[in-house]
Design a protein around this motif. Structure first.
Motif, PDB file in Angstrom:
ATOM      1  N   THR A   1       0.834  -1.209   0.000  1.00 33.87           N
ATOM      2  CA  THR A   1       0.000   0.000   0.000  1.00 33.87           C
ATOM      3  C   THR A   1       0.867   1.257   0.000  1.00 33.87           C
ATOM      4  O   THR A   1       0.346   2.366  -0.017  1.00 33.87           O
TER       5      THR A   1
ATOM      6  N   SER B   1       0.493  -5.775   3.861  1.00 37.74           N
ATOM      7  CA  SER B   1       0.711  -4.585   4.699  1.00 37.74           C
ATOM      8  C   SER B   1      -0.164  -4.755   5.936  1.00 37.74           C
ATOM      9  O   SER B   1      -1.058  -5.610   5.953  1.00 37.74           O
TER      10      SER B   1
ATOM     11  N   SER C   1       5.897  -7.070  11.897  1.00 38.65           N
ATOM     12  CA  SER C   1       6.433  -6.910  13.256  1.00 38.65           C
ATOM     13  C   SER C   1       6.091  -8.094  14.149  1.00 38.65           C
ATOM     14  O   SER C   1       6.861  -8.457  15.036  1.00 38.65           O
TER      15      SER C   1
ATOM     16  N   ALA D   1       9.245  -3.762   0.244  1.00 36.49           N
ATOM     17  CA  ALA D   1       9.245  -2.299   0.101  1.00 36.49           C
ATOM     18  C   ALA D   1       8.553  -1.668   1.303  1.00 36.49           C
ATOM     19  O   ALA D   1       7.862  -0.659   1.185  1.00 36.49           O
TER      20      ALA D   1
ATOM     21  N   TYR E   1      13.453  -2.324  14.819  1.00 37.50           N
ATOM     22  CA  TYR E   1      12.252  -2.505  13.987  1.00 37.50           C
ATOM     23  C   TYR E   1      12.583  -3.299  12.725  1.00 37.50           C
ATOM     24  O   TYR E   1      11.922  -4.291  12.404  1.00 37.50           O
TER      25      TYR E   1
ATOM     26  N   SER F   1      16.538  -0.995  -0.932  1.00 36.02           N
ATOM     27  CA  SER F   1      17.371  -0.283   0.041  1.00 36.02           C
ATOM     28  C   SER F   1      17.722   1.109  -0.506  1.00 36.02           C
ATOM     29  O   SER F   1      17.070   1.590  -1.438  1.00 36.02           O
TER      30      SER F   1
ATOM     31  N   ALA G   1      18.516   2.153  -4.020  1.00 31.74           N
ATOM     32  CA  ALA G   1      17.965   3.225  -4.864  1.00 31.74           C
ATOM     33  C   ALA G   1      18.342   4.592  -4.295  1.00 31.74           C
ATOM     34  O   ALA G   1      18.409   4.785  -3.071  1.00 31.74           O
ATOM     35  N   ALA G   2      18.523   5.555  -5.201  1.00 31.33           N
ATOM     36  CA  ALA G   2      18.716   6.954  -4.790  1.00 31.33           C
ATOM     37  C   ALA G   2      17.394   7.501  -4.242  1.00 31.33           C
ATOM     38  O   ALA G   2      16.346   6.845  -4.303  1.00 31.33           O
ATOM     39  N   GLN G   3      17.437   8.733  -3.727  1.00 30.97           N
ATOM     40  CA  GLN G   3      16.229   9.397  -3.238  1.00 30.97           C
ATOM     41  C   GLN G   3      15.208   9.496  -4.386  1.00 30.97           C
ATOM     42  O   GLN G   3      15.569   9.681  -5.535  1.00 30.97           O
ATOM     43  N   PHE G   4      13.935   9.376  -4.022  1.00 33.52           N
ATOM     44  CA  PHE G   4      12.876   9.428  -5.036  1.00 33.52           C
ATOM     45  C   PHE G   4      12.564  10.899  -5.384  1.00 33.52           C
ATOM     46  O   PHE G   4      12.836  11.807  -4.614  1.00 33.52           O
TER      47      PHE G   4
ATOM     48  N   MET H   1       8.493  15.380   0.776  1.00 38.70           N
ATOM     49  CA  MET H   1       8.255  14.568   1.969  1.00 38.70           C
ATOM     50  C   MET H   1       9.103  15.081   3.141  1.00 38.70           C
ATOM     51  O   MET H   1       8.601  15.248   4.260  1.00 38.70           O
TER      52      MET H   1
END
Ligand SMILES: NC(=O)c1ccc[n+]([C@@H]2O[C@H](COP(=O)([O-])OP(=O)(O)OC[C@H]3O[C@@H](n4cnc5c(N)ncnc54)[C@H](OP(=O)(O)O)[C@@H]3O)[C@@H](O)[C@H]2O)c1
Length: 247
Positions: A9, A31, A39, A57, A71, A95, A130-133, A139
């Motif tokens: 989600t 999710s 968890s 993800a 966590y 990651s 991955a780099a920043q989106f 955000m």
């Protein structure tokens, strides 16, 4: 192929699930709001019946380093153990590029722990750094926004479109495990303050931005440390192309 998306989600998980379904795969969405909690492990065994590959993800709530590491240790441990019981053949972890180059960030410490567990774990794996989106700047600004003012660090990043990340995860999930994949990044370097300003403008929002190194991101993330390294995979969608969709 039957593929489970943990975090289905979320921003990247939802896009990845859609890509895989459009390619004709049978997607299982995981999710907490869909009744499966990494968890506690609740619902995981049922969700993974007949699953060949899992894409992780998921995300962690903002917390200090010890809590974030704990966590990711718990959620990743539960997921990998359930995958082993179910006979899953490929674990794909989303990651962050540069997690092993940067100290002093709680989320990065948690992602390093997650990567360590996956590499040492019982299921053949691919970790995708991955780099920043492209939506990262807005955000980050939203974390501190109050009365129309937000702080943000002037990071240099090489951001990637969420849809490009989803395409790459979908491509990797249906293939063979590859270990630690190359960094996946966008086509151009950007300045995070400028990205936030332009995203707000495109979305019709007025937010005064205060550049600082005293917030969530400190001087350990300054300079070129977040930019693409040699051998990175460059995804096609520019920040400007993504921005045009935000208007
Ligand atoms: N933002 C960036 O620029 C960036 C760059 C590179 C990599 N990444 C990494 O990408 C990953 C995904 O980020 P995102 O922004 O797509 O995440 P997101 O939008 O925050 O979505 C997180 C997803 O994980 C699920 N989730 C969280 N805790 C869970 C649990 N205990 N059990 C089951 N599901 C759980 C959430 O659903 P429920 O709340 O319903 O459980 C949601 O579907 C993160 O690990 C992040 O480190 C981010």
């Amino acid at each position: 192929m039957r593929i489970a998306i943990a975090g289905a989600t979320g921003n990247i998980g939802a896009l990845t699930a859609t890509v895989l379904e459009q390619d004709g795969h049978d997607v299982v969405r995981i999710s907490r709001s869909l009744g499966v909690d990494l968890s506690t492990g609740a619902g995981l065994d049922d969700a993974l019946v007949g699953v060949e590959a899992v894409v992780d993800a998921t995300n962690a709530p903002a917390a200090d380093e010890a809590a974030t590491v704990a966590y990711f240790r718990t959620t990743t441990g539960n997921l990998l153990a359930a995958e082993e019981r179910a006979g899953v053949r490929h674990h794909v972890l989303l990651s962050i590029a540069g997690v092993d180059r940067i100290e002093g960030n709680a989320h990065y410490a948690g992602k390093r722990e997650q990567e360590r567990l996956v590499a040492a774990g019982p299921v053949p794996w691919t970790t995708v750094p991955a780099a920043q989106f492209h939506d990262f700047a807005a955000m980050v600004a939203s974390w501190t926004e109050q009365d129309g003012v937000a702080t943000i660090a002037p990071l240099l990043v090489q951001p990637i479109a969420p849809s490009d990340v989803a395409d790459i995860l979908a491509e990797i999930a249906v293939g063979e495990p590859q270990g630690r994949y190359v960094d996946v990044v966008g086509p151009e370097p950007q300045d995070l303050v400028d990205m936030a300003r332009r995203t707000h403008e495109a979305r019709g929002r007025v937010v005064k931005l205060v550049p600082t190194w005293s917030g969530a991101f400190g001087p350990s993330m300054a300079g070129n440390v977040l930019l693409a390294v040699d051998g990175a995979r460059i995804a096609p969608t520019t920040f400007d192309e993504w921005l045009a969709e935000q208007r």
